[in-house]
Scaffold this motif. Structure first.
Motif, PDB file in Angstrom:
ATOM      1  N   ASN A 164      -5.312  -5.054  -4.308  1.00 44.11           N
ATOM      2  CA  ASN A 164      -4.372  -3.914  -3.441  1.00 44.11           C
ATOM      3  C   ASN A 164      -3.507  -5.268  -2.808  1.00 44.11           C
ATOM      4  O   ASN A 164      -2.793  -5.282  -3.082  1.00 44.11           O
ATOM      5  CB  ASN A 164      -5.677  -3.694  -2.463  1.00 44.11           C
ATOM      6  CG  ASN A 164      -4.731  -3.186  -1.866  1.00 44.11           C
ATOM      7  OD1 ASN A 164      -4.691  -2.444  -0.889  1.00 44.11           O
ATOM      8  ND2 ASN A 164      -5.363  -3.829  -0.288  1.00 44.11           N
ATOM      9  N   LEU A 165      -4.003  -6.611  -2.709  1.00 45.66           N
ATOM     10  CA  LEU A 165      -2.939  -7.903  -2.473  1.00 45.66           C
ATOM     11  C   LEU A 165      -2.507  -8.084  -3.077  1.00 45.66           C
ATOM     12  O   LEU A 165      -0.911  -7.912  -2.424  1.00 45.66           O
ATOM     13  CB  LEU A 165      -4.192  -9.436  -2.615  1.00 45.66           C
ATOM     14  CG  LEU A 165      -3.114 -10.023  -1.294  1.00 45.66           C
ATOM     15  CD1 LEU A 165      -3.031 -10.191  -0.694  1.00 45.66           C
ATOM     16  CD2 LEU A 165      -3.884 -11.427  -2.036  1.00 45.66           C
ATOM     17  N   TRP A 166      -1.894  -8.349  -4.281  1.00 41.42           N
ATOM     18  CA  TRP A 166      -1.038  -8.587  -5.143  1.00 41.42           C
ATOM     19  C   TRP A 166      -0.224  -7.536  -5.644  1.00 41.42           C
ATOM     20  O   TRP A 166       0.838  -8.131  -5.824  1.00 41.42           O
ATOM     21  CB  TRP A 166      -1.328  -9.521  -6.339  1.00 41.42           C
ATOM     22  CG  TRP A 166      -1.903 -10.836  -6.304  1.00 41.42           C
ATOM     23  CD1 TRP A 166      -2.712 -11.546  -6.068  1.00 41.42           C
ATOM     24  CD2 TRP A 166      -1.152 -12.068  -5.664  1.00 41.42           C
ATOM     25  NE1 TRP A 166      -3.622 -12.326  -5.605  1.00 41.42           N
ATOM     26  CE2 TRP A 166      -1.713 -12.747  -4.898  1.00 41.42           C
ATOM     27  CE3 TRP A 166       0.150 -12.208  -5.908  1.00 41.42           C
ATOM     28  CZ2 TRP A 166      -1.482 -14.360  -5.026  1.00 41.42           C
ATOM     29  CZ3 TRP A 166       1.207 -13.879  -4.858  1.00 41.42           C
ATOM     30  CH2 TRP A 166      -0.137 -14.388  -5.030  1.00 41.42           C
ATOM     31  N   ILE A 167      -0.502  -6.310  -5.627  1.00 46.07           N
ATOM     32  CA  ILE A 167       0.539  -5.370  -6.292  1.00 46.07           C
ATOM     33  C   ILE A 167       0.470  -4.368  -4.483  1.00 46.07           C
ATOM     34  O   ILE A 167       2.259  -3.989  -4.951  1.00 46.07           O
ATOM     35  CB  ILE A 167      -0.551  -4.757  -7.056  1.00 46.07           C
ATOM     36  CG1 ILE A 167      -0.735  -5.322  -8.389  1.00 46.07           C
ATOM     37  CG2 ILE A 167       0.875  -3.231  -7.287  1.00 46.07           C
ATOM     38  CD1 ILE A 167       0.374  -6.410  -8.919  1.00 46.07           C
ATOM     39  N   GLN A 168      -0.139  -4.250  -3.808  1.00 48.63           N
ATOM     40  CA  GLN A 168       0.992  -3.166  -2.724  1.00 48.63           C
ATOM     41  C   GLN A 168       0.612  -3.507  -1.520  1.00 48.63           C
ATOM     42  O   GLN A 168       1.766  -3.677  -1.366  1.00 48.63           O
ATOM     43  CB  GLN A 168      -0.720  -2.486  -2.653  1.00 48.63           C
ATOM     44  CG  GLN A 168      -1.489  -1.706  -3.531  1.00 48.63           C
ATOM     45  CD  GLN A 168       0.035  -0.457  -4.793  1.00 48.63           C
ATOM     46  OE1 GLN A 168       0.356  -0.351  -3.731  1.00 48.63           O
ATOM     47  NE2 GLN A 168       0.044  -0.443  -5.070  1.00 48.63           N
ATOM     48  N   ILE A 169       0.205  -4.672  -1.500  1.00 51.34           N
ATOM     49  CA  ILE A 169       0.739  -6.178   0.143  1.00 51.34           C
ATOM     50  C   ILE A 169       1.139  -6.629  -0.695  1.00 51.34           C
ATOM     51  O   ILE A 169       2.425  -6.898   0.117  1.00 51.34           O
ATOM     52  CB  ILE A 169      -0.501  -6.566   0.871  1.00 51.34           C
ATOM     53  CG1 ILE A 169      -1.396  -5.389   0.877  1.00 51.34           C
ATOM     54  CG2 ILE A 169      -0.171  -7.697   1.809  1.00 51.34           C
ATOM     55  CD1 ILE A 169      -2.709  -5.830   1.224  1.00 51.34           C
ATOM     56  N   VAL A 170       1.887  -7.439  -1.142  1.00 51.27           N
ATOM     57  CA  VAL A 170       2.586  -9.254  -1.355  1.00 51.27           C
ATOM     58  C   VAL A 170       3.529  -8.633  -1.411  1.00 51.27           C
ATOM     59  O   VAL A 170       3.905  -8.039  -2.942  1.00 51.27           O
ATOM     60  CB  VAL A 170       1.742 -10.159  -2.388  1.00 51.27           C
ATOM     61  CG1 VAL A 170       2.883 -11.277  -2.847  1.00 51.27           C
ATOM     62  CG2 VAL A 170       0.676 -10.406  -1.231  1.00 51.27           C
ATOM     63  N   THR A 171       5.264  -9.581  -1.039  1.00 51.96           N
ATOM     64  CA  THR A 171       6.075  -9.125  -1.497  1.00 51.96           C
ATOM     65  C   THR A 171       6.450  -9.478  -2.554  1.00 51.96           C
ATOM     66  O   THR A 171       6.450 -11.382  -1.947  1.00 51.96           O
ATOM     67  CB  THR A 171       7.331  -7.862  -0.824  1.00 51.96           C
ATOM     68  OG1 THR A 171       6.882  -7.515  -0.488  1.00 51.96           O
ATOM     69  CG2 THR A 171       8.377  -8.639  -1.373  1.00 51.96           C
ATOM     70  N   ILE A 172       6.336 -10.282  -3.636  1.00 51.81           N
ATOM     71  CA  ILE A 172       7.208 -11.405  -4.371  1.00 51.81           C
ATOM     72  C   ILE A 172       9.199 -11.486  -5.151  1.00 51.81           C
ATOM     73  O   ILE A 172       9.221 -10.103  -5.277  1.00 51.81           O
ATOM     74  CB  ILE A 172       6.351 -12.003  -5.892  1.00 51.81           C
ATOM     75  CG1 ILE A 172       5.821 -10.656  -6.827  1.00 51.81           C
ATOM     76  CG2 ILE A 172       5.433 -12.147  -5.178  1.00 51.81           C
ATOM     77  CD1 ILE A 172       5.990 -10.525  -8.233  1.00 51.81           C
ATOM     78  N   GLN A 211       1.712  -5.673 -13.517  1.00 54.68           N
ATOM     79  CA  GLN A 211       2.944  -6.114 -14.424  1.00 54.68           C
ATOM     80  C   GLN A 211       3.584  -7.051 -13.738  1.00 54.68           C
ATOM     81  O   GLN A 211       4.100  -7.742 -14.384  1.00 54.68           O
ATOM     82  CB  GLN A 211       4.135  -4.728 -14.816  1.00 54.68           C
ATOM     83  CG  GLN A 211       3.256  -4.106 -15.877  1.00 54.68           C
ATOM     84  CD  GLN A 211       4.164  -3.156 -15.942  1.00 54.68           C
ATOM     85  OE1 GLN A 211       4.517  -2.635 -14.977  1.00 54.68           O
ATOM     86  NE2 GLN A 211       4.105  -2.411 -17.140  1.00 54.68           N
ATOM     87  N   SER A 212       3.053  -6.872 -12.265  1.00 61.77           N
ATOM     88  CA  SER A 212       4.107  -7.957 -11.499  1.00 61.77           C
ATOM     89  C   SER A 212       3.696  -9.699 -11.132  1.00 61.77           C
ATOM     90  O   SER A 212       2.834 -10.452 -10.619  1.00 61.77           O
ATOM     91  CB  SER A 212       4.391  -7.242 -10.325  1.00 61.77           C
ATOM     92  OG  SER A 212       3.689  -7.069  -9.698  1.00 61.77           O
TER      93      SER A 212
END
Length: 88
Positions: A77-85, A3-4
Motif C-alpha cells: 500500500n505504501l510503496w505502490i499506492q501512496i509513494v511517487t517514485i 514491479q516498481s
C-alpha cells in the motif's frame, strides 16, 4: 504489482547481501527503484548497514503468517499506492 520496487533478503545463499545492494544502487537503470529489505534480523548493525547502502525501507519480518501478510499488504500500500517514485 510490485514491479516498481525491489524486495531484498539480507542473507542470500550465493552473494553477499550488501554487495547486491551496492550493485542495485550503482546501476543507472535500477538506482531509483526503491529497495525494501524484509528480514528476520532486528540487528542494529544489519539495519544501519542496509541504510548506509541506500535501502529505502528495512522491515523486520514477523514470524507468524497473519502478521506477515499484514506487513506485506501495508508495504505494498505504501510503496505502490501512496509513494511517487521517478520513472527509470
Amino acid at each position: 504489482t510490485l514491479q516498481s520496487s525491489s524486495f531484498s533478503n539480507l542473507y542470500l545463499p550465493k552473494k553477499n547481501d550488501h554487495k547486491v545492494l551496492i550493485e542495485i544502487k550503482s546501476s543507472k537503470e535500477f538506482k531509483t527503484i526503491p529497495v525494501i529489505v524484509l528480514n528476520t534480523s532486528c540487528s542494529e548493525t544489519d539495519i544501519a548497514e542496509s541504510y548506509k547502502r541506500y535501502v529505502n525501507c528495512f522491515i523486520t519480518k514477523p514470524v507468524d503468517a497473519e502478521s506477515f501478510l499484514k506487513v506485506v499488504a501495508a508495504t505494498e500500500n505504501l510503496w505502490i499506492q501512496i509513494v511517487t517514485i521517478p520513472k527509470p
